[in-house]
Scaffold this motif. Structure first.
Motif, PDB file in Angstrom:
ATOM      1  N   CYS A 485     -13.014  -7.580  22.641  1.00  0.00           N
ATOM      2  CA  CYS A 485     -13.778  -6.963  23.740  1.00  0.00           C
ATOM      3  C   CYS A 485     -14.400  -5.672  23.253  1.00  0.00           C
ATOM      4  O   CYS A 485     -13.701  -4.751  22.811  1.00  0.00           O
ATOM      5  CB  CYS A 485     -12.866  -6.684  24.935  1.00  0.00           C
ATOM      6  N   ARG A 490      -9.447   0.537  30.521  1.00  0.00           N
ATOM      7  CA  ARG A 490      -8.014   0.518  30.779  1.00  0.00           C
ATOM      8  C   ARG A 490      -7.628   1.728  31.632  1.00  0.00           C
ATOM      9  O   ARG A 490      -7.966   2.860  31.296  1.00  0.00           O
ATOM     10  CB  ARG A 490      -7.220   0.567  29.470  1.00  0.00           C
ATOM     11  N   PHE A 518     -14.658 -10.108  32.299  1.00  0.00           N
ATOM     12  CA  PHE A 518     -13.486 -10.922  32.621  1.00  0.00           C
ATOM     13  C   PHE A 518     -12.292  -9.990  32.786  1.00  0.00           C
ATOM     14  O   PHE A 518     -12.240  -8.886  32.222  1.00  0.00           O
ATOM     15  CB  PHE A 518     -13.228 -12.006  31.561  1.00  0.00           C
ATOM     16  N   SER A 519     -11.343 -10.428  33.610  1.00  0.00           N
ATOM     17  CA  SER A 519     -10.178  -9.602  33.903  1.00  0.00           C
ATOM     18  C   SER A 519      -9.069 -10.492  34.450  1.00  0.00           C
ATOM     19  O   SER A 519      -9.341 -11.530  35.056  1.00  0.00           O
ATOM     20  CB  SER A 519     -10.521  -8.516  34.930  1.00  0.00           C
ATOM     21  N   ASN A 520      -7.831 -10.065  34.219  1.00  0.00           N
ATOM     22  CA  ASN A 520      -6.684 -10.817  34.741  1.00  0.00           C
ATOM     23  C   ASN A 520      -6.247 -10.324  36.116  1.00  0.00           C
ATOM     24  O   ASN A 520      -5.228 -10.790  36.642  1.00  0.00           O
ATOM     25  CB  ASN A 520      -5.512 -10.748  33.762  1.00  0.00           C
ATOM     26  N   ARG A 521      -6.988  -9.374  36.705  1.00  0.00           N
ATOM     27  CA  ARG A 521      -6.644  -8.822  38.000  1.00  0.00           C
ATOM     28  C   ARG A 521      -7.903  -8.282  38.686  1.00  0.00           C
ATOM     29  O   ARG A 521      -8.940  -8.099  38.044  1.00  0.00           O
ATOM     30  CB  ARG A 521      -5.607  -7.692  37.863  1.00  0.00           C
ATOM     31  N   GLU A 522      -7.780  -8.065  39.988  1.00  0.00           N
ATOM     32  CA  GLU A 522      -8.892  -7.440  40.714  1.00  0.00           C
ATOM     33  C   GLU A 522      -8.885  -5.938  40.427  1.00  0.00           C
ATOM     34  O   GLU A 522      -7.831  -5.306  40.411  1.00  0.00           O
ATOM     35  CB  GLU A 522      -8.751  -7.702  42.215  1.00  0.00           C
ATOM     36  N   ASN A 523     -10.054  -5.384  40.233  1.00  0.00           N
ATOM     37  CA  ASN A 523     -10.180  -3.962  39.908  1.00  0.00           C
ATOM     38  C   ASN A 523     -11.234  -3.320  40.809  1.00  0.00           C
ATOM     39  O   ASN A 523     -12.277  -3.926  41.093  1.00  0.00           O
ATOM     40  CB  ASN A 523     -10.611  -3.761  38.452  1.00  0.00           C
ATOM     41  N   ALA A 546     -10.788 -10.860  40.062  1.00  0.00           N
ATOM     42  CA  ALA A 546     -10.161 -11.351  38.831  1.00  0.00           C
ATOM     43  C   ALA A 546     -10.906 -12.583  38.316  1.00  0.00           C
ATOM     44  O   ALA A 546     -11.549 -13.310  39.074  1.00  0.00           O
ATOM     45  CB  ALA A 546      -8.693 -11.679  39.099  1.00  0.00           C
ATOM     46  N   GLY A 547     -10.797 -12.806  36.981  1.00  0.00           N
ATOM     47  CA  GLY A 547     -11.408 -13.968  36.355  1.00  0.00           C
ATOM     48  C   GLY A 547     -12.673 -13.617  35.600  1.00  0.00           C
ATOM     49  O   GLY A 547     -12.987 -12.444  35.351  1.00  0.00           O
ATOM     50  N   ASN A 548     -13.412 -14.674  35.215  1.00  0.00           N
ATOM     51  CA  ASN A 548     -14.717 -14.485  34.587  1.00  0.00           C
ATOM     52  C   ASN A 548     -15.763 -14.426  35.687  1.00  0.00           C
ATOM     53  O   ASN A 548     -15.822 -15.310  36.541  1.00  0.00           O
ATOM     54  CB  ASN A 548     -15.044 -15.654  33.645  1.00  0.00           C
ATOM     55  N   ASN A 574      -7.717  -3.046  34.340  1.00  0.00           N
ATOM     56  CA  ASN A 574      -7.804  -3.758  33.063  1.00  0.00           C
ATOM     57  C   ASN A 574      -9.005  -4.690  33.154  1.00  0.00           C
ATOM     58  O   ASN A 574      -8.978  -5.690  33.862  1.00  0.00           O
ATOM     59  CB  ASN A 574      -6.521  -4.543  32.804  1.00  0.00           C
TER      60      ASN A 574
END
Length: 586
Positions: A485, A490, A518-523, A546-548, A574
């Motif tokens: 990336c 972060r 992309f992310s593994n969580r909502e930000n 979250a997601g792509n 993240n």
């Protein structure tokens, strides 16, 4: 009361009242039909959006340009609460206010002239004067000026009540009427010229006793002025004015006096062809000459037959001088001599002008009076017809009708770019030119730049269609690329991304952002656009699911952006940005 009718028959007061009401209903209805040829203007939409925020004192006292008008803000808060974005509802309000003003003028003339046919003639003159017609058409001007007419005329009625011995009633509603009028527009305070002239016209005792009799009422009006003055000083934000040069001021005064002179013959007869719905008068020399000659005849008649009528002519002169001085101080440096041709500034001149004309003209022989009134009505028809052509040149009506139909077609889940309305519906004078606040005001359901689908565009005709995102710059490749990336956010650390232009220039614009990630969580992430001089255009924080995905932001404040700063207040943030584009949807 004073007044001598030279007409052979004396009508019953009840008949006069009935005719006054008939004139009010007919004329206001005609203006309402004419107003339906047009639609919203820029100020209308801006004030309606502001009004949609409610009736809280801080909203009502929000500065309007460089002054405050809590009365106007209140009316604009009522419209969204009662009939959101309904132009016909605002026309109904204007028709009602216009009818009330005409009735108040007719009743005022009855009190001044007694049972005279000149009451009907004066009511017709006041109702038809083109001075106030353009302000009726424009909602923002109408809220200012129609309120000034109604409450200014109530103040004149209170003045008569005071000298008729109804002092408690006069004090109860006279100062209040003045205060409400000032709350709708500060300049409406010029009605005090007319109130003073009317009080002197009605004087029936020596000066010293009259002054003692007048002082309490004048003090009550002064208290209303002082109260609004305190409010103004506490909340207004007046811009620094500039006094025009002596040469410019002389020219402005000369053009200012063209307004009542042309109005004497139903002028201006001709309007400046701007291609849009603007009330810029362009009276021909013929109208000014005839109006000037008629004014001279009436002033001479007043001098020979009833010199107290000259007091109302003095009020007209004072109104013109004060208007030119006040408005030129605040507006000449930006708009030049337009202030003398824009009838927004001259609407309530019709009150003292009507009184001055009627009090002098009642000395005319009936044949000459009928000829003068007939000529005035003919000139008014010419002025109305010319204005109707200009007023109909407003694309807002068809634009919003198309937008409404397109939203019905696409349904509540349509995803739209947050773009601006086209000119001339929205102009540079508008602080927020976006379409979305107006549609929210109308309680229309749609999604705005949400992830999950590419937003559609509302084009300049009001149609909803797919958009092409014209990219002007995108993220530069870092000096040390990261295979996982390149742009990783972060926690609460700031991420700065330099931009590479994709066009031949770096331009100033109100930019949109299209970011793939992309992310593994909502930000919840905030983005700021920066230029080389250190200026910052912040975009509101937004949830990135979250997601792509791809998220869309904007528009920004106007900036020549060269880099983007990304940050989050969430320590657990993240997020990896894979592609960042700055551009404009087309």
């Amino acid at each position: 009361m004073r007044g001598i009718s030279r007409l052979p028959r004396t009508p019953e007061t009840s008949v006069l009242r009935g005719l006054v009401v008939a004139v009010a209903v007919l004329q206001s209805a005609v203006l309402g039909l004419l107003a339906r040829r047009g639609s919203w203007l820029t100020d209308d939409l801006a004030f309606l959006v502001q009004g949609g925020r409610g009736f809280a004192p801080r909203e009502l006292l929000t500065p309007l340009n460089d002054h405050i008008a809590p009365g106007l803000r209140f009316v604009y808060a009522v419209f969204p609460a009662v009939a959101p974005l309904n132009h016909d509802a605002t026309i109904a309000w204007r028709v009602l206010m216009q009818a009330i003003a005409i009735v108040l003028m007719g009743l005022l003339l009855i009190r001044i002239l007694g049972p005279s046919w000149w009451v009907v003639a004066g009511t017709v003159i006041y109702a038809l004067l083109p001075l106030s017609m353009p302000s009726f058409m424009s909602l923002s001007s109408g809220v200012n000026n129609l309120s000034s007419h109604v409450f200014g005329l109530l103040l004149l009625h209170a003045t008569i009540d005071w000298y008729d011995g109804r002092r408690r009633r006069a004090v109860a509603y006279g100062p209040l009427s003045l205060l409400i009028s000032l709350a709708c527009w500060e300049k409406s305070g010029l009605i005090l010229f007319t109130a003073a002239a009317l009080a002197l016209y009605l004087r029936d005792q020596p000066v010293r006793p009259w002054l003692r009799r007048t002082l309490p009422f004048a003090a009550a009006l002064g208290a209303a002025l002082a109260g609004f003055g305190v409010l103004y000083l506490a909340h207004a934000s007046p811009s620094p004015g500039q006094v025009p040069s002596a040469g410019d001021l002389v020219e402005l005064l000369a053009r200012g006096f063209e307004v009542p002179l042309s109005a004497m013959v139903g002028g201006p007869w001709r309007w400046t062809r701007t291609g849009g719905p603007f009330s810029l008068a362009d009276p021909p020399v013929t109208a000014l000459v005839i109006g000037g000659l008629l004014s001279i005849v009436l002033v001479v008649l007043a001098w020979r037959r009833d010199r107290r009528a000259l007091l109302l002519w003095t009020a007209v002169i004072g109104y013109v001088l004060a208007t030119v001085m006040l408005v030129s101080y605040g507006r000449f440096s930006a708009f030049g001599s337009v202030l003398t041709a824009h009838y927004h500034y001259w609407s309530d001149l019709s009150i003292p002008l009507t009184l001055a004309v009627v009090l002098a003209a009642q000395q005319l022989r009936i044949v000459f009076a009928l000829m003068a009134v007939a000529g005035f009505v003919a000139g008014t028809v010419v002025s109305y017809a010319g204005f109707a052509q200009e007023w109909g040149n407003n694309p807002a009506r068809s634009y919003f009708a198309t937008v409404e139909a397109e939203l019905d077609r696409t349904g509540p889940n349509v995803n739209l770019w947050d773009t601006t309305m086209p000119q001339p519906i929205a102009t540079a004078l508008m602080s927020d030119r976006r379409l979305s606040p107006v549609l929210r005001l109308a309680d229309r359901q749609f999604r705005l730049q949400e992830p999950g689908s590419e937003p559609l565009l509302v084009d300049d005709t009001g149609h909803i269609r797919p958009a092409q995102f014209s990219v002007w710059s995108r993220n530069a490749i870092p000096a040390r690329p990261n295979s996982f990336c390149n742009f990783l956010l972060r926690g609460t650390e700031q991420l700065t991304i330099k931009l590479t232009p994709t066009q031949n220039e770096v331009a100033d614009a109100e930019w949109f952002v299209r970011a793939s990630y992309f992310s593994n969580r909502e930000n919840q992430v905030s983005i700021e656009l920066l230029d080389t001089a250190g200026a910052v255009a912040a975009l509101p924080p937004k949830e990135w699911p979250a997601g792509n995905g791809t998220t869309y932001l904007g528009p920004s404040q106007r900036i020549r952006t060269t880099e983007v700063r990304v940050h989050s207040a969430d320590p657990a943030a993240n997020l990896c940005i894979t592609d960042l584009q700055i551009g404009l949807p087309r």
